[in-house]
Design an enzyme around this catalytic site. Structure first.
Site, PDB file in Angstrom:
ATOM      1  N   HIS A 353      -1.794  -4.390   3.424  1.00  0.00           N
ATOM      2  CA  HIS A 353      -2.691  -5.242   2.599  1.00  0.00           C
ATOM      3  C   HIS A 353      -3.717  -5.996   3.262  1.00  0.00           C
ATOM      4  O   HIS A 353      -4.758  -6.215   1.589  1.00  0.00           O
ATOM      5  CB  HIS A 353      -2.014  -5.817   1.986  1.00  0.00           C
ATOM      6  CG  HIS A 353      -1.524  -4.864   0.512  1.00  0.00           C
ATOM      7  ND1 HIS A 353      -1.035  -4.652  -1.002  1.00  0.00           N
ATOM      8  CD2 HIS A 353       0.305  -4.249   0.502  1.00  0.00           C
ATOM      9  CE1 HIS A 353       0.020  -4.160  -1.541  1.00  0.00           C
ATOM     10  NE2 HIS A 353       0.839  -4.298   0.334  1.00  0.00           N
ATOM     11  N   LYS A 531     -11.353 -13.887  -8.904  1.00  0.00           N
ATOM     12  CA  LYS A 531     -10.185 -13.010  -7.456  1.00  0.00           C
ATOM     13  C   LYS A 531     -10.532 -14.633  -6.771  1.00  0.00           C
ATOM     14  O   LYS A 531     -10.510 -15.292  -7.293  1.00  0.00           O
ATOM     15  CB  LYS A 531     -10.753 -12.888  -7.116  1.00  0.00           C
ATOM     16  CG  LYS A 531     -12.584 -12.617  -6.359  1.00  0.00           C
ATOM     17  CD  LYS A 531     -13.597 -11.346  -5.863  1.00  0.00           C
ATOM     18  CE  LYS A 531     -13.607  -9.887  -6.783  1.00  0.00           C
ATOM     19  NZ  LYS A 531     -13.097  -8.669  -5.667  1.00  0.00           N
ATOM     20  N   ARG A 532      -9.386 -14.551  -5.790  1.00  0.00           N
ATOM     21  CA  ARG A 532      -8.783 -16.032  -5.155  1.00  0.00           C
ATOM     22  C   ARG A 532     -10.422 -15.974  -4.774  1.00  0.00           C
ATOM     23  O   ARG A 532     -11.013 -15.355  -4.371  1.00  0.00           O
ATOM     24  CB  ARG A 532      -7.867 -15.275  -4.545  1.00  0.00           C
ATOM     25  CG  ARG A 532      -6.231 -15.372  -4.411  1.00  0.00           C
ATOM     26  CD  ARG A 532      -6.241 -16.489  -4.856  1.00  0.00           C
ATOM     27  NE  ARG A 532      -5.296 -17.945  -4.513  1.00  0.00           N
ATOM     28  CZ  ARG A 532      -4.983 -18.003  -3.912  1.00  0.00           C
ATOM     29  NH1 ARG A 532      -3.089 -17.345  -4.054  1.00  0.00           N
ATOM     30  NH2 ARG A 532      -4.375 -19.069  -3.578  1.00  0.00           N
ATOM     31  N   LYS A 537     -14.337 -12.759   0.606  1.00  0.00           N
ATOM     32  CA  LYS A 537     -14.946 -11.787  -0.850  1.00  0.00           C
ATOM     33  C   LYS A 537     -15.923 -12.641  -1.516  1.00  0.00           C
ATOM     34  O   LYS A 537     -16.208 -12.022  -2.153  1.00  0.00           O
ATOM     35  CB  LYS A 537     -13.926 -12.883  -1.994  1.00  0.00           C
ATOM     36  CG  LYS A 537     -12.696 -12.100  -1.819  1.00  0.00           C
ATOM     37  CD  LYS A 537     -11.099 -12.474  -2.310  1.00  0.00           C
ATOM     38  CE  LYS A 537     -10.277 -12.372  -1.951  1.00  0.00           C
ATOM     39  NZ  LYS A 537      -9.424 -10.883  -2.530  1.00  0.00           N
ATOM     40  N   THR A 639      -8.848  -4.644  -6.698  1.00  0.00           N
ATOM     41  CA  THR A 639      -8.339  -4.034  -7.880  1.00  0.00           C
ATOM     42  C   THR A 639      -8.619  -4.510  -8.883  1.00  0.00           C
ATOM     43  O   THR A 639      -9.129  -2.912 -10.087  1.00  0.00           O
ATOM     44  CB  THR A 639      -6.754  -4.168  -8.238  1.00  0.00           C
ATOM     45  OG1 THR A 639      -6.411  -5.004  -7.547  1.00  0.00           O
ATOM     46  CG2 THR A 639      -5.768  -2.753  -7.041  1.00  0.00           C
ATOM     47  N   LYS A 643     -10.347  -2.835 -12.319  1.00  0.00           N
ATOM     48  CA  LYS A 643      -9.830  -2.720 -13.945  1.00  0.00           C
ATOM     49  C   LYS A 643     -11.681  -3.023 -14.334  1.00  0.00           C
ATOM     50  O   LYS A 643     -12.172  -2.966 -15.979  1.00  0.00           O
ATOM     51  CB  LYS A 643      -9.589  -3.861 -14.136  1.00  0.00           C
ATOM     52  CG  LYS A 643      -8.216  -4.184 -13.389  1.00  0.00           C
ATOM     53  CD  LYS A 643      -7.443  -5.216 -12.778  1.00  0.00           C
ATOM     54  CE  LYS A 643      -5.368  -5.070 -11.971  1.00  0.00           C
ATOM     55  NZ  LYS A 643      -5.507  -6.154 -11.536  1.00  0.00           N
TER      56      LYS A 643
HETATM   57  C1  LIG Z   1       1.042 -14.709   4.644  1.00  0.00           C
HETATM   58  C2  LIG Z   1       0.808 -15.189   3.307  1.00  0.00           C
HETATM   59  C3  LIG Z   1      -0.004 -13.883   2.972  1.00  0.00           C
HETATM   60  C4  LIG Z   1      -0.470 -13.617   1.454  1.00  0.00           C
HETATM   61  C5  LIG Z   1      -0.424 -12.710   1.102  1.00  0.00           C
HETATM   62  C6  LIG Z   1      -1.301 -11.936   1.305  1.00  0.00           C
HETATM   63  C7  LIG Z   1      -0.989 -10.198   0.519  1.00  0.00           C
HETATM   64  C8  LIG Z   1      -1.142  -9.349   1.088  1.00  0.00           C
HETATM   65  C9  LIG Z   1      -2.986 -10.623   0.304  1.00  0.00           C
HETATM   66  C10 LIG Z   1      -3.475  -9.430  -0.159  1.00  0.00           C
HETATM   67  O1  LIG Z   1      -3.338 -10.100  -1.582  1.00  0.00           O
HETATM   68  N1  LIG Z   1      -4.026  -8.918   0.346  1.00  0.00           N
HETATM   69  C11 LIG Z   1      -5.077  -7.875  -1.498  1.00  0.00           C
HETATM   70  O2  LIG Z   1      -3.627  -6.885  -1.722  1.00  0.00           O
HETATM   71  C12 LIG Z   1      -4.519  -5.977  -2.362  1.00  0.00           C
HETATM   72  C13 LIG Z   1      -3.531  -5.307  -2.999  1.00  0.00           C
HETATM   73  O3  LIG Z   1      -3.762  -3.654  -1.809  1.00  0.00           O
HETATM   74  C14 LIG Z   1      -5.875  -5.340  -2.128  1.00  0.00           C
HETATM   75  O4  LIG Z   1      -5.880  -4.707  -3.612  1.00  0.00           O
HETATM   76  C15 LIG Z   1      -6.295  -6.349  -1.563  1.00  0.00           C
HETATM   77  O5  LIG Z   1      -7.987  -6.069  -1.400  1.00  0.00           O
HETATM   78  C16 LIG Z   1      -6.257  -7.458  -0.467  1.00  0.00           C
HETATM   79  O6  LIG Z   1      -6.771  -8.611  -0.452  1.00  0.00           O
HETATM   80  C17 LIG Z   1      -1.505 -11.769   3.026  1.00  0.00           C
HETATM   81  C18 LIG Z   1      -0.960 -13.472   3.268  1.00  0.00           C
END
Ligand SMILES: CCc1ccc([C@H](C)CC(=O)N[C@@H]2O[C@H](CO)[C@@H](O)[C@H](O)[C@H]2O)cc1
Length: 799
Positions: A353, A531-532, A537, A639, A643
């Site tokens: 992701h 978004k975060r 971003k 995503t 929406k």
């Molecule tokens: C280890 C800490 C950590 C926690 C969560 C994440 C996630 C992968 C971050 C995340 O939410 N990524 C997002 O995933 C979405 C679903 O696929 C995508 O639509 C977003 O572009 C992406 O930033 C990375 C690292």
């Protein structure tokens, strides 16, 4: 299979029965909480039959099950979701109002289940809805955090975090499963006995299951979300208590519970904390033990496991699943090493992701060996087999680290990215070498969103217009929305479309007025970025453009400006200093700009606290312009972009992530594109001083940066943002300076476009009409076809 008809009267009676017998309250003493719980339990009653029937049919079919392992499930509220999927939303509303209760107020009393950070967690929740809607037998496995994502408050514009408390009250939707519990071992050492490895664990906790049924559209199927809670092996230590050492008495319980106590709030940075590794192993081991027990209890032969089990790893967070499955096959089921590795790989697939290097999990090897000594040994065996099979020089164990991305890749039969552009970048960058070692392993599955929550439930006015225009079967066949395209030429339809948008804008204004005392000009363009908070971003670029616009309006107040409300929403990871500075700057700028009599008619900045799923459900239907402005090549998919488009909000965005595919679907003429492409970003980074050059070339940007650095928005601390501005001029890794002018120019194009009401509404309607492909039903059908090879156990359209 769908639920038998229930009249509002009957449903009122069911609610009252729960009020009396489950809440022990009579109507005259009932609180909103009591009504909310009674409604939830009455709805839950109707989920049980389809749930049992689905479990029975899966058992009878001896079919293959999907296991979706995720550290996060960003569910939000469930009342409306369940009511809509049961087809009881109208009945529930009528039943409650017959009981003198306000449905919206009762629904709003439910806390969000905020068991996730952002995109990854919400995607998992949308996927669970689609798996059930498609009738694919599946389990979601995760952690039952006592505290989800923190609550965000602003103090003088700065983000403060407080613990989230969704379980302070009873959680209506879960069923506790005390009989479903597994020992989870940590630490200790490994002994060899007659060539067999024996793990002598140092510490053991118990994983105990809590099940939430997930019913699909029209209640044709219901799967299970099984969340694990950590419990101690030893109950209360009475001796310590009798000795008056009360802390020691409850220590074992408290220590064990720590593992499922709280969600780590980082969404892009691997903090490398031991507790995080324990959380990842805790839920993964419990899940693998549970699916093996189920398989064996149905008389399965483990050599045929891949024919009955498809495990999907939601990023690297559950990547320990590979070594854990190999461990159990070898140590407890007598498999020899390569057979165990092959069998395990045939069950596993991994979704990536993110490409952000700091987000790729790499555990210090010494920490890893200390917590999981047996697994470290098994990873060495996996790596050896990989090298033997490919001659690759890619390692899992390198520079004193355990690289979880490489482990997940090597132990998966398929690896997928989450948008077409992202999957190509995964092949070209982060896994380029493994891509050449294992050609064909990387595929794409572009993300999607559930149209039940993100249109049918959150946007009643548009739902009704669509129903009257193309019929009512689109919620589980979203590409039917194409049928709206022809109506986009019809002024009468466009008037109704705009009326729906205006109704949602009014609802948002009323909500913000009631909650934050903020009133919005409903005729203004609602320009939204939610978004975060993260530098890639580029919320900062949005703010810089806003300040530049403020300057322009002050200089030419009579230039016929399109009134805009800039709405921001989002949390920063508590340890992410720059992101928190960006939040503070947006709030500081809002204070000055919103107070400016010369411009307040044309420009307003709003940043509601504590953005979450429920707030998104109010903001998205009310949005005119969707901000998807990340540095090209950085947003894996997004995503939120889907929406917004689905709810009739055109996008201003870069060619990044799924923006590319959205623009292809809606048409370039219905998308406001700007900025460098991913390839141009890479090229520009090679230009020395590219940021300083860009600022010198843009007087508009230079002025804005001077204002911010000079303390125009921080009169109480003039130098508050000098570091942020200097960082931009000297580094600007995400090319805010280089895309600024293109972004500003395109925003002016948006102004012009918005001024032509009917043309704008047509563009908005064509966005809704042409994004049916971004349903998570289509995404899940892709996973089932290309990765899991699992059939649907319900015939299409409930026949
Ligand atoms: C280890 C800490 C950590 C926690 C969560 C994440 C996630 C992968 C971050 C995340 O939410 N990524 C997002 O995933 C979405 C679903 O696929 C995508 O639509 C977003 O572009 C992406 O930033 C990375 C690292």
């Amino acid at each position: 299979m769908s639920i038998p008809y229930v009249s509002p009267q009957e449903f009122s009676a069911e609610i009252l029965r729960h009020l009396k017998h489950s809440l022990g309250k009579d109507e005259s003493h009932a609180s909103v909480y009591d009504w909310r719980m009674s409604l939830s339990l009455a709805l839950r009653d109707h989920v049980v039959d389809p749930w049992f029937a689905s479990t029975r049919r899966t058992y009878e079919a001896r079919g293959k099950r999907v296991y979706y392992l995720s550290m996060e499930f960003l569910i939000g509220r469930l009342i409306e979701d369940v009511a809509v999927n049961l087809g009881l939303d109208a009945v529930a509303e009528e039943a409650l109002s017959a009981l003198g209760q306000d449905y919206a107020a009762v629904v709003a009393n439910e806390p969000d289940a905020a068991l996730g950070n952002g995109g990854l967690g919400r995607l998992a929740a949308c996927f669970m809805d689609s798996l059930s809607t498609l009738g694919i037998p599946a389990y979601g496995y995760g952690i039952r955090y006592e505290h989800g994502l923190f609550e965000q408050h602003f103090e003088d514009g700065a983000q403060m975090e407080t613990a989230e408390t969704w379980l302070a009250q009873r959680h209506a939707w879960e069923f506790e499963r005390p009989e479903v519990s597994y020992p989870i071992n940590f630490g200790g050492h490994v002994e060899e006995h007659e060539g067999k490895a024996v793990w002598r664990a140092g510490e053991t906790v118990v994983a105990s299951a809590y099940d939430t049924p997930v019913v699909g559209w029209q209640a044709q199927w219901a799967n299970t979300l099984r969340l694990w809670a950590a419990k101690s092996t030893t109950a209360f230590d009475l001796d310590s208590f009798n000795r008056g050492d009360y802390m020691a008495a409850s220590a074992p319980e408290a220590l064990a519970r720590t593992i499922s106590r709280v969600l780590y709030p980082d969404d892009t940075t691997d903090t490398g904390k031991e507790l995080r590794l324990k959380q990842e192993y805790f839920f993964t081991s419990a899940s693998i033990q549970d699916l093996l027990r189920r398989f064996l209890s149905e008389g399965g032969d483990l050599r045929a496991l891949p024919d009955f089990v498809a495990i999907q790893l939601n990023d690297t967070h559950p990547a320990i699943a590979g070594p854990e499955l190999v461990r159990l096959l070898i140590d407890e089921h007598g498999f020899e090493v390569s057979q165990a590795i092959t069998t395990a790989r045939s069950c596993l697939a991994y979704t990536n992701h993110t490409l952000l290097p700091e987000a790729l999990e790499r555990w210090p090897e010494d920490l890893f060996i200390r917590v999981l000594p047996r697994h470290h040994r098994i990873i060495q065996l996996i790596e050896a087999a990989h090298i033997a099979a490919t001659g690759s020089d890619i390692r899992i164990l390198e520079h004193g680290e355990v690289k979880m991305g490489e482990l997940a890749f090597i132990m998966a039969h398929h690896v997928n990215g989450v948008s077409a552009l992202h999957s190509e970048l995964v092949k070209e960058t982060v896994f380029a070498d493994l891509h050449s070692d294992y050609p064909g392993r990387i595929i794409n599955q572009t993300n999607g969103i559930t149209p039940r929550r993100w249109l049918y439930s959150c946007n009643p006015p548009l739902r009704e217009l669509i129903n009257e225009t193309i019929g009512t079967t689109w919620p589980d066949d979203l590409q039917q929305l194409d049928g709206l395209s022809v109506h986009a030429k019809d002024p009468a339809f466009l008037d109704k479309f705009q009326a729906a948008k205006d109704a949602n804008k009014t609802r948002l204004s009323n909500w913000l007025q009631a909650r934050d005392g903020v009133s919005l000009n409903p005729d203004a363009m609602f320009d939204v970025q939610i978004k975060r908070i993260h530098e890639y971003k580029r919320q900062l670029m949005n703010l810089l453009e806003t300040v530049a616009l403020w300057n322009e309006i002050r200089e030419n107040p009579n230039a016929g400006w399109t009134p805009r409300v800039k709405i921001f929403g989002g949390k920063a990871a508590p340890g992410y200093v720059v992101a928190k500075q960006i939040i503070h700057l947006i709030n500081d700028a809002a204070k000055v700009i919103n107070a400016d009599p010369a411009t307040r008619e044309y420009l307003q900045i709003v940043y509601p606290e504590n953005y979450n799923v429920s707030m998104a459900e109010i903001l998205i239907p009310a949005t005119d312009l969707s901000e998807q402005i990340s540095t090209a090549g950085k947003e894996a998919s997004g995503t939120g972009n889907m929406k917004f488009a689905l709810n009739g909000a055109p996008t201003i965005g870069t060619l990044d992530g799924a923006n590319v595919e959205i623009r292809d679907c809606v048409g370039a003429e219905n998308f406001f594109l700007f900025g460098l492409t991913a390839a141009e970003v890479t090229a520009r980074r090679a230009v020395p001083e590219y940021a300083r050059r860009a600022v010198e070339a843009s007087p508009r940007l230079a002025r804005v940066l001077q204002q911010i650095e000079g303390g125009v928005f921080s009169s109480d601390d003039k130098t508050r943002y000098s570091g942020l501005v200097q960082g931009l001029i000297n580094h600007d890794y995400f090319l805010v300076t280089c895309d600024f002018d293109s972004y500003f120019g395109t925003q002016r194009d948006v102004d012009k476009a918005f001024a032509d009401k009917q043309a704008w509404t047509r563009m908005a309607a064509l966005n809704t009409a042409r994004v049916g492909w971004f349903s998570s039903d289509r995404t899940i059908s892709g996973y089932a076809r290309d990765i899991w090879k699992t059939p649907s156990l319900i015939s299409a359209r409930g026949s």
